[in-house]
Design a protein around this motif. Structure first.
Motif, short mmCIF file in Angstrom:
data_model
loop_
_atom_site.label_atom_id
_atom_site.label_comp_id
_atom_site.label_asym_id
_atom_site.label_seq_id
_atom_site.Cartn_x
_atom_site.Cartn_y
_atom_site.Cartn_z
N VAL A 27 41.87 -54.60 25.63
CA VAL A 27 43.26 -54.18 25.75
C VAL A 27 44.19 -55.39 25.66
O VAL A 27 43.95 -56.43 26.29
N ALA A 29 48.06 -56.29 26.36
CA ALA A 29 49.28 -55.77 27.00
C ALA A 29 50.46 -56.68 26.68
O ALA A 29 50.38 -57.90 26.84
N ASP A 30 51.53 -56.07 26.20
CA ASP A 30 52.80 -56.77 26.02
C ASP A 30 52.69 -57.99 25.09
O ASP A 30 53.02 -59.12 25.46
N SER A 90 51.80 -53.00 22.88
CA SER A 90 50.55 -52.88 23.62
C SER A 90 49.56 -52.10 22.76
O SER A 90 49.95 -51.16 22.05
#
Length: 403
Positions: A27, A29-30, A90
């Motif tokens: 993952v 994120a941002d 994301s």
């Protein structure tokens, strides 16, 4: 796939995808992405398109997603939308580094009953009508647990077929040719059905596991000889410009090095005459066994190929009544086939034959519907060494004076 289809032009190959997006992804994120003229790309290849979310924007209204040639997701601002020059994104991307040896080994899914990983080898013939000739797991085949399962599967495909498995000795940890044998012997790579390989190959800065190069070279050699695997895949051209370790450092391989490795049952590469070529004839069982049918790759493969072909040929005769006609038909047709292989040079001599021995066909076996045929075959061994003896012949000196 690139090696087989682009560099060598050989087929068919069957691939098993063990990459599960639900397990093998990371993952992000941002991530800050700057758009240049309304276009920006994500940092990681293999992004799962369905997981891409641009903060404060709506897919299809403010932006759409496409792919670049490098496999990166590209964000494209839609005219009239509200996408800014700098956006925050994301997403999740496929991460092959999370694939484990357990994923390669696979098994039977307890919930679905479906085969996974190496267990899918048993579906090759039923689904595609193809009998595997080589089993590879590049990057994993040198691990002890994977090597053991690969070898086991190679000797028991659908309970009747056999093939070989190719095993890469890891160059991350084994960096000297003198250490290869010790790794091989301590990691379950010592069987007649196994081919141990070291190091990696490189072409234009792109690294290839040795098993990939040997796979395609073996397929090309077979294709050049009518699909019959009696010719050794050794001393054949390999599309590469250097032998390397995983860190990219080059490995200097001389005749002495490669002879040492072959003497330890390890195959490799050599740049000596005519460019880079494969080098080595011995399976991983050598030198602990010198049995010719087990030690030489081409002889081992001929035994497997003849055995597999005979099974497919005689399968149509299963459940026929056991009588003189059936017994003679199977014996005669297979002996004729062996004679044709000898005529092509795939077998040596005139004594290749199929016989029915009374001692191997007891009344009990016949009562239970079992017939045993004994095959006598002689595949040619590879010319590993060619010696030339040079002698000064003094008799020619007499010709100087007309003698």
């Amino acid at each position: 796939i690139y090696e087989a289809f682009a560099l060598k032009g050989v087929a068919p190959i069957m691939t098993v995808n063990v990459l599960d997006p639900a397990k093998h992804s990371t993952v992000v994120a941002d991530e800050a992405v700057t758009l240049d003229q309304g276009v920006g790309t994500l940092a990681f290849a293999g992004a799962l398109r369905s997981t891409v979310v641009v903060t404060g924007a709506v897919l299809g209204t403010d932006y759409d997603l496409t792919w670049t040639d490098a496999g990166l997701v590209q964000i494209n601002a839609i005219e009239g939308g509200s996408l800014a020059t700098d956006v925050v994104v994301s997403y999740s991307y496929l991460d092959p580094s999370k694939v484990t040896e357990a994923d390669i080994i696979g098994g039977i899914d307890a919930n679905t009953g479906k085969n996974k990983g190496l267990e899918l080898i048993n579906e090759a013939y039923s689904r595609f009508g193809l009998v595997p000739g080589q089993i590879l797991a590049p990057g994993f085949s040198g691990l002890s647990s994977v090597a053991s399962v690969m070898s086991s599967k190679a000797r028991n495909i659908n309970t009747v077929f056999k093939c070989i498995s190719l095993h890469d000795i890891p160059t991350e940890t084994v960096t000297k040719y003198t250490d290869v044998s010790a790794y091989k012997n301590s990691n379950n790579i010592t069987e007649a059905s196994q081919v141990a390989l070291w190091p990696k190959a490189s072409l234009g800065g792109v690294q290839y596991h040795a098993s990939v190069k040997w796979m395609s070279t073996t397929m090309q050699t077979d294709a050049d000889n009518g699909g019959i695997p009696y010719v050794s895949p050794s001393n054949k051209s390999a599309e590469m410009d250097s032998a390397v370790l995983a860190d990219g450092s080059e490995v200097s391989l001389t005749i002495d090095n490669t002879e040492y490795l072959n003497g330890q049952g390890v195959c490799t590469f050599l740049n000596f005459s005519g460019g880079w070529k494969t080098r080595g004839n011995n399976t991983a069982i050598y030198p602990s066994s010198t049995d010719v049918k087990d030690r030489f790759i081409c002889v081992r493969r001929m035994f497997d190929w003849i055995g597999n072909t005979s099974i497919l040929t005689d399968w149509v005769r299963l459940d026929a009544p056991i009588n003189f006609r059936l017994i003679d038909m199977i014996q005669d047709s297979n002996t004729i086939w062996l004679n044709s292989l000898a005529a092509e040079g795939a077998l040596v001599g005139s004594q290749n034959r199929v016989v029915v021995n009374a001692g191997e066909n007891s009344v009990i076996n016949l009562l239970n519907g079992k017939i045993t045929y004994h095959w006598y075959i002689t595949p040619p061994t590879p010319a590993e060494e060619i010696h030339h003896i040079l002698e000064f012949d003094v008799n020619n000196l007499t010709e100087l004076f007309g003698g």
